[in-house]
Write a protein that holds these residues in place. Structure first.
Motif, PDB file in Angstrom:
ATOM      1  N   ILE A   1      82.423  14.247  19.289  1.00  0.00           N
ATOM      2  CA  ILE A   1      83.570  15.018  19.602  1.00  0.00           C
ATOM      3  C   ILE A   1      83.973  14.977  21.129  1.00  0.00           C
ATOM      4  O   ILE A   1      83.199  14.918  21.900  1.00  0.00           O
ATOM      5  CB  ILE A   1      83.270  16.531  19.514  1.00  0.00           C
ATOM      6  N   LYS A   2      85.307  14.852  21.255  1.00  0.00           N
ATOM      7  CA  LYS A   2      85.833  14.623  22.391  1.00  0.00           C
ATOM      8  C   LYS A   2      86.491  15.562  23.183  1.00  0.00           C
ATOM      9  O   LYS A   2      86.985  16.558  22.390  1.00  0.00           O
ATOM     10  CB  LYS A   2      86.932  13.414  22.042  1.00  0.00           C
ATOM     11  N   PRO A   3      85.912  15.846  24.358  1.00  0.00           N
ATOM     12  CA  PRO A   3      86.336  16.975  24.967  1.00  0.00           C
ATOM     13  C   PRO A   3      87.954  16.955  25.373  1.00  0.00           C
ATOM     14  O   PRO A   3      88.374  15.823  25.364  1.00  0.00           O
ATOM     15  CB  PRO A   3      85.555  17.092  26.133  1.00  0.00           C
ATOM     16  N   LYS A   4      88.292  18.179  25.419  1.00  0.00           N
ATOM     17  CA  LYS A   4      89.940  18.082  25.956  1.00  0.00           C
ATOM     18  C   LYS A   4      89.838  18.297  27.516  1.00  0.00           C
ATOM     19  O   LYS A   4      89.272  19.296  28.005  1.00  0.00           O
ATOM     20  CB  LYS A   4      90.517  19.330  25.247  1.00  0.00           C
ATOM     21  N   LEU A   5      90.775  17.474  28.209  1.00  0.00           N
ATOM     22  CA  LEU A   5      90.520  17.731  29.594  1.00  0.00           C
ATOM     23  C   LEU A   5      91.922  18.412  29.886  1.00  0.00           C
ATOM     24  O   LEU A   5      93.166  17.920  29.678  1.00  0.00           O
ATOM     25  CB  LEU A   5      90.493  16.395  30.387  1.00  0.00           C
ATOM     26  N   THR A   6      91.826  19.427  30.626  1.00  0.00           N
ATOM     27  CA  THR A   6      93.362  20.041  31.191  1.00  0.00           C
ATOM     28  C   THR A   6      93.272  19.970  32.608  1.00  0.00           C
ATOM     29  O   THR A   6      92.107  20.387  33.536  1.00  0.00           O
ATOM     30  CB  THR A   6      93.245  21.648  30.820  1.00  0.00           C
ATOM     31  N   ILE A   7      94.538  19.721  33.513  1.00  0.00           N
ATOM     32  CA  ILE A   7      94.433  19.929  34.730  1.00  0.00           C
ATOM     33  C   ILE A   7      95.215  21.035  35.373  1.00  0.00           C
ATOM     34  O   ILE A   7      96.289  21.054  34.754  1.00  0.00           O
ATOM     35  CB  ILE A   7      95.015  18.503  35.220  1.00  0.00           C
ATOM     36  N   GLU A   8      94.613  21.790  36.042  1.00  0.00           N
ATOM     37  CA  GLU A   8      95.312  22.874  36.607  1.00  0.00           C
ATOM     38  C   GLU A   8      95.163  23.132  38.026  1.00  0.00           C
ATOM     39  O   GLU A   8      94.419  22.548  38.636  1.00  0.00           O
ATOM     40  CB  GLU A   8      94.759  24.267  36.035  1.00  0.00           C
ATOM     41  N   ASP A  37      77.320  19.301  10.598  1.00  0.00           N
ATOM     42  CA  ASP A  37      77.860  20.704  11.202  1.00  0.00           C
ATOM     43  C   ASP A  37      79.419  20.727  11.611  1.00  0.00           C
ATOM     44  O   ASP A  37      79.686  21.505  12.539  1.00  0.00           O
ATOM     45  CB  ASP A  37      76.941  20.596  12.455  1.00  0.00           C
ATOM     46  N   PHE A  38      79.943  19.702  11.051  1.00  0.00           N
ATOM     47  CA  PHE A  38      81.324  19.399  11.366  1.00  0.00           C
ATOM     48  C   PHE A  38      82.176  20.927  11.403  1.00  0.00           C
ATOM     49  O   PHE A  38      83.215  21.256  11.959  1.00  0.00           O
ATOM     50  CB  PHE A  38      82.244  18.448  10.563  1.00  0.00           C
ATOM     51  N   TRP A  39      81.579  21.686  10.243  1.00  0.00           N
ATOM     52  CA  TRP A  39      82.538  23.029   9.752  1.00  0.00           C
ATOM     53  C   TRP A  39      82.377  23.936  10.972  1.00  0.00           C
ATOM     54  O   TRP A  39      82.994  24.831  11.059  1.00  0.00           O
ATOM     55  CB  TRP A  39      81.923  23.504   8.467  1.00  0.00           C
ATOM     56  N   GLN A  40      81.385  23.675  11.880  1.00  0.00           N
ATOM     57  CA  GLN A  40      81.102  24.665  12.994  1.00  0.00           C
ATOM     58  C   GLN A  40      82.310  24.553  13.998  1.00  0.00           C
ATOM     59  O   GLN A  40      82.399  25.438  15.142  1.00  0.00           O
ATOM     60  CB  GLN A  40      79.842  24.474  13.643  1.00  0.00           C
ATOM     61  N   ASN A  41      83.072  23.388  13.843  1.00  0.00           N
ATOM     62  CA  ASN A  41      84.031  23.136  14.578  1.00  0.00           C
ATOM     63  C   ASN A  41      83.971  23.445  16.226  1.00  0.00           C
ATOM     64  O   ASN A  41      84.527  24.234  16.919  1.00  0.00           O
ATOM     65  CB  ASN A  41      85.301  24.043  14.544  1.00  0.00           C
ATOM     66  N   LYS A  42      82.716  22.478  16.663  1.00  0.00           N
ATOM     67  CA  LYS A  42      82.572  22.619  18.037  1.00  0.00           C
ATOM     68  C   LYS A  42      83.606  22.012  18.836  1.00  0.00           C
ATOM     69  O   LYS A  42      84.244  21.001  18.423  1.00  0.00           O
ATOM     70  CB  LYS A  42      81.173  21.873  18.139  1.00  0.00           C
ATOM     71  N   LYS A  43      83.863  22.708  19.846  1.00  0.00           N
ATOM     72  CA  LYS A  43      84.736  22.394  20.780  1.00  0.00           C
ATOM     73  C   LYS A  43      84.441  22.133  22.312  1.00  0.00           C
ATOM     74  O   LYS A  43      83.751  23.219  22.601  1.00  0.00           O
ATOM     75  CB  LYS A  43      86.232  22.657  20.608  1.00  0.00           C
ATOM     76  N   LEU A  44      84.927  21.481  23.140  1.00  0.00           N
ATOM     77  CA  LEU A  44      84.676  21.447  24.416  1.00  0.00           C
ATOM     78  C   LEU A  44      86.030  21.288  25.175  1.00  0.00           C
ATOM     79  O   LEU A  44      86.758  20.279  25.163  1.00  0.00           O
ATOM     80  CB  LEU A  44      83.637  20.146  24.915  1.00  0.00           C
ATOM     81  N   ASN A  45      86.268  22.303  26.111  1.00  0.00           N
ATOM     82  CA  ASN A  45      87.523  22.211  26.924  1.00  0.00           C
ATOM     83  C   ASN A  45      87.103  22.063  28.259  1.00  0.00           C
ATOM     84  O   ASN A  45      86.334  22.821  28.922  1.00  0.00           O
ATOM     85  CB  ASN A  45      88.229  23.378  26.699  1.00  0.00           C
ATOM     86  N   LEU A  46      87.443  21.144  29.126  1.00  0.00           N
ATOM     87  CA  LEU A  46      87.101  20.958  30.257  1.00  0.00           C
ATOM     88  C   LEU A  46      88.461  21.191  31.307  1.00  0.00           C
ATOM     89  O   LEU A  46      89.355  20.870  30.771  1.00  0.00           O
ATOM     90  CB  LEU A  46      86.860  19.281  30.852  1.00  0.00           C
TER      91      LEU A  46
END
Lengths: 122, 508
Positions: free
Chosen positions: B392-399, B452-461
């Motif tokens: 799973i690839k994290p999503k990168l946000t710049i703020e 475990d895909f249904w657990q919908n793990k996510k990573l937001n950076l």
């Protein structure tokens, strides 16, 4: 829910309908081999022999046989109603009828054989 | 007193009551559908008509000069309804024995015998089916519509042949067409009967109008009077199908009114479980009829009569399932609650060179034996012979940062049916990054079990950049989803391999 009795009737009807289908062509040719006739006359004979239930059955059959060159017809004015088609059998039809005769005889024989078979010989 | 009209039957003129005329013309139409031939002079029909004329004539006398509905009735009885007429033409041969066909059962009727027909077909008691239909009707009125549709489409079992088959499918266009006409007729009649009893007059004509309208449309449609119309449909259908499939996988970009920037597949992957189910269901709901329609059109246009019964029923099955899922999850707002677990941490990034930060991505080190099955901006699936891993690839946000320091926020989320479990699942996410000098090395993935895909793990950076400082996004981050807030539109130009500076409000 259908009861057993109507179920049974249905089965008999079904079997009868299947048998008639095969026979009808043969019988029509047999009638026409004796003499030319128009549709209503053929219907009358077939009805008496309990070979058809409704008249409509005959018309598609006659047309098919005509297309296959087993039959031909000529027009004749009727004293009442529209002109009539008098059907007669063609030489080709006669040949075909001979084959059908042979098939019928062998079929009748086969059935007779099976009906009279001695169970001990099985 | 009754109005009469005249009819020319086999060249003879008859005076006939109007109701009798209606009945007769319906009967002749039905015969035509069953036995009529197209193109050449239709001898069979001529014969039928000649016989009808003959029979009519026998019913007239000096005192009786008009054909009545009883006369027509008796003629129909003598000649027989098309279903009673026994032929040994191809039609009956085509039907394989033991192959079930769905028929309506006229012997077990409340309205149209649809339920009893289905019951015969699937072998369940009628009342179970009736109950299901009623339930459906009670909830969404959906059952009623389906019932009428089936009433129109499904033929009635009439001959012994059909009875025994009630429980093989031959796709015969002519027969299908014939059935539909007959059925519309009988639905109409039934409604007329019902209408005569009670329903106000205006409604009757409305219902009647609706059905005659439906009849016209269906007939026009199924007889393909213009193969051109069919062809146009086919092309439109194909274009739609291609379009539907392409929005699954590709970014369509700006299409005028339809500016679809999100590839549906990505949206599906990114969304929660519910969103996924709703979107997939919606997609299936649209695409299956389209697909079946195209298949039917191709079949009709090519004039072939082979039947794709299994395929069609499968399609319809999936479609119904999709509708059920859509209703459950979208209309009824998901019967299964989904809880979201979330863990957040924020840390300051110490940078030697105080003004800029280089951000690189650490790629997953693919083993040579691994096979990259799926790779999108959200996730990848790799497999070797015995296992699959979800990457799973994290999503990168710049703020923009509120402080004077670079900060990195890591937000882990997961879903489960219980809050504690969701929290646990979120905690299970293991994510690493490292800082060396002025470089921030971010892992571009974290691993999870495929099961475990249904657990919908996510990573937001979220990377907070202080005002006046610059960042350099290495192209190694290109495969991750990037979100730059307060930014000038970067859509058209790449932000990678460039120094960008955080301004007061915007980043440039």
């Amino acid at each position: 829910m259908t009861s057993d009795k109507t179920n049974q009737d249905q089965k008999v009807d079904n079997a009868k309908a299947q048998m008639r289908k095969g026979m009808l062509e043969y019988c029509t040719l047999l009638i026409l081999a004796k003499n030319e006739a128009y549709a209503s006359q053929i219907i009358h004979l077939l009805k008496e022999a309990e070979l058809i239930v409704v008249e409509g059955t005959l018309y598609p059959l006659l047309n098919r046989l005509k297309k296959e060159n087993m039959l031909q017809y000529r027009w004749e004015e009727s004293p009442q109603g529209p002109p009539r088609k008098y059907y007669e059998i063609t030489p080709e039809g006669l040949k075909f009828l001979d084959h059908l005769d042979i098939s019928w005889n062998s079929l009748a024989e086969s059935i007779e054989k099976i009906k009279t078979v001695n169970p001990k010989n099985l | 007193m009754k109005r009469t009209t005249t009819a020319n039957i086999a060249g003879i003129v008859f005076h006939i009551d109007e109701d009798a005329y209606e009945k007769l013309s319906r009967y002749i139409k039905k015969l035509k559908f069953s036995f009529g031939e197209i193109g050449e002079t239709d001898e069979t029909m001529e014969d039928f008509e000649a016989r009808i004329a003959e029979l009519f004539q026998s019913k007239l006398s000096a005192t009786k000069q008009v054909i009545t509905i009883e006369d027509v009735q008796s003629v129909i009885q003598t000649i027989g309804e098309p279903e009673e007429i026994e032929t040994n033409q191809t039609k009956s041969k085509d039907r394989k024995k033991g192959h079930k066909t769905l028929f309506r059962d006229p012997k077990n009727v409340i309205l149209g015998g649809v339920c009893s027909g289905i019951a015969n077909y699937v072998g369940i008691d009628v009342w179970v089916i009736r109950l299901i239909t009623l339930t459906f009707s009670a909830f969404w009125g959906f059952g009623v519509l389906l019932y009428i549709l089936l009433w129109v489409i499904v033929p009635e079992a009439k001959t012994p042949d059909e009875y025994s088959q009630m429980s093989g499918e031959t796709f015969d266009k002519e027969e299908f067409e014939k059935n539909i006409r007959n059925n519309i007729e009988s639905v109409k009649q039934r409604f007329e009967e019902l209408a005569k009893s009670d329903v106000p007059k205006q409604a009757t004509s409305l219902i009647e109008r609706f059905f005659s309208w439906l009849g016209i449309i269906l007939t026009a449609f199924f007889s393909f009077i213009g193969a051109i119309i069919g062809f146009a449909f086919l092309i439109t259908g194909l274009v739609l199908l291609v379009f539907m499939i392409s929005i699954l996988f590709f970014d369509i970009g700006d299409l005028g009114i339809l500016s679809l920037n999100l590839p549906i597949l990505d949206t599906i992957m990114a969304g929660g479980t519910t969103v996924k189910i709703v979107l997939i269901a919606l997609f299936l709901i649209i695409i299956i009829p389209l697909f079946l329609l195209i298949a039917a059109l191709i079949r009709a246009l090519s004039g072939k009569k082979h039947h794709g019964g299994g395929f069609v029923s499968f399609g319809i099955g999936v479609w119904i399932l999709a509708i059920v899922l859509f209703t459950l999850f979208f209309v009824l707002k998901s019967p299964f609650s989904v809880y979201e677990g979330e863990i957040e941490s924020k840390s300051i990034i110490e940078v030697n060179n105080r003004d800029s930060l280089i951000i690189k991505g650490l790629k997953y080190h693919y083993n040579e034996n691994y096979d990259l099955k799926i790779d999108s901006k959200h996730l990848g699936v790799i497999t070797d012979d015995n296992k699959s891993i979800l990457i799973i690839k994290p999503k990168l946000t710049i703020e923009k940062s509120n402080s004077a320091q670079f900060e990195l926020k890591i937000q882990k989320t997961a879903q489960n049916t219980k809050q504690e479990k969701a929290d646990e699942n979120a905690q299970e996410i293991i994510y690493n990054y490292s800082i060396s000098g002025d470089t921030l090395l971010l892992n571009t993935f974290f691993e999870s079990k495929l099961s475990d895909f249904w657990q919908n793990k996510k990573l937001n950076l979220t990377l907070y950049v202080p005002e006046g400082k610059t960042i350099y996004l290495d192209h190694s981050l290109e495969n991750n989803l990037l979100n730059i807030n307060n930014s000038i539109n970067f859509k058209n130009t790449s932000v990678f391999n460039k120094y960008i500076k955080q301004g007061e409000n915007t980043i440039e």
